[in-house]
Design an enzyme around this catalytic site. Structure first.
Site: not given
Length: 333
Positions: A159, A187
């Site tokens: 990410d 996440h």
């Protein structure tokens, strides 16, 4: 040349591992002078595939790779480990509720945490990749009481890399011209990619991302949703999950653990919250900005948090509390 270290990759017959193993074996992660033994764990039906992966690793003729051990047995896989990269997990299937996914994975990561506790070195560094990564990581850590919780982390570097890339493309600069992007929280689609503390180097001059991008609406809107939904977008386009970029992020994460972060730069990792940083509840694996030195991470404290960020950080924490409570209820860990 150092003594060989022992590195485990689980889900080793899968597509992420296929992109990952070559980079580890040729020295991109632990160093060009660090020999290693690779231990490859997967479930019994995947052992024939694993044999093919072993043959390919042998055929690469890599000087650092001393031995490859394929196995479906935890007592073999987790013995005397220096590093464990836990990629394998139960994938979400069509029609499966999130709680069903959690229940299946809690069992896997409780078992693997117990195996770490029983067989691995107490200094082992554990990276959890399999989703839901934050909660799987917490369960593994809780199931390995003799290993410090600080030795466990989960992957939010993918990410982090996605966020850097989006801003870099917007500015027309290479991603390494910017630093200190932050991924806060889970996440998942509630994660918060934050560039309020990101610095961009433009022609030798450091400026804030907001000053360089000059589009606050994009940075507070489409940028965030693009990073949050990027995994789903890749699956929709590719019909498979993000294997190449996930493998790169795993290498980045473990390399920083092993060798440290550059001076003046922080990266994002899911780490154990003691309840003392940024109002995040204790007993969660939550993604924070961290620096790393001597294989130990430290949360970057004292960053100013505005109301916009606070709301998003709290929302992803609430999701993690709910995941944790659901997971703990299943197995009583």
């Amino acid at each position: 040349m150092s003594e060989p270290i022992k590195v485990l990759v689980t889900g080793a017959a899968g597509q992420i591992a296929y992109s990952l193993l070559y980079g580890i074996a040729k020295g991109d992660v632990f160093g060009k002078d660090q020999p290693l033994t690779l231990v490859l764990l997967d479930i019994p039906p995947m052992l024939p595939v694993l044999d093919g992966v072993v043959m390919e690793l042998q055929d690469c003729a890599l000087p650092l790779l001393r031995e490859v051990i394929p196995t479906d047995k935890e007592e073999v896989a987790f013995k005397d480990l220096d590093a464990a990269i836990l990629v394998g997990s139960m994938p979400r299937k069509e029609g499966m509720e999130r709680k069903d996914l959690l229940k299946a994975n809690v069992a896997i990561f409780k078992s693997q945490g117990a195996a770490l506790d029983k067989y691995a070195k107490k200094t082992v560094k554990v990276l959890v990749v399999g989703n839901p990564a934050n909660t799987n990581c917490l369960i593994a850590a809780k199931s390995a009481p003799s290993i410090p919780k600080e030795n466990f982390s989960c992957l939010t570097r993918l990410d982090h890399n996605r966020a850097r890339s989006q801003v870099a493309m917007r500015c027309g600069i290479p991603p390494d011209s910017m630093k200190n992007v932050i991924i806060w929280g889970n996440h998942s689609s509630t994660q918060y990619p934050d560039v309020h503390h990101c610095m961009v180097n433009v022609q030798g001059k450091n400026e804030t991302a907001f000053d360089v991008v000059k589009d606050d609406d994009w940075l507070k809107g489409d940028f965030i949703s693009t990073v949050q939904q990027r995994g789903a977008a890749v699956i929709k386009a590719r019909k498979l999950s993000s294997a190449m970029s996930a493998a790169k992020a795993i290498c980045d994460h473990m390399r920083d653990i092993w060798r440290g972060t550059p001076e003046g730069e922080f990266i994002s990792m899911g780490v154990y919250s003691s309840g003392n940083s940024y109002g995040v509840p204790e007993d969660l694996i939550y993604s924070f900005p961290v620096t790393i030195k001597d294989k130990s991470w430290k949360i970057v404290d004292g960053l100013e948090i505005n109301d916009f960020s606070r709301t998003k950080m709290d929302a992803t924490a609430a999701e993690l509390v709910d995941e944790r409570d659901t997971a703990v209820a299943f197995l009583g860990v």
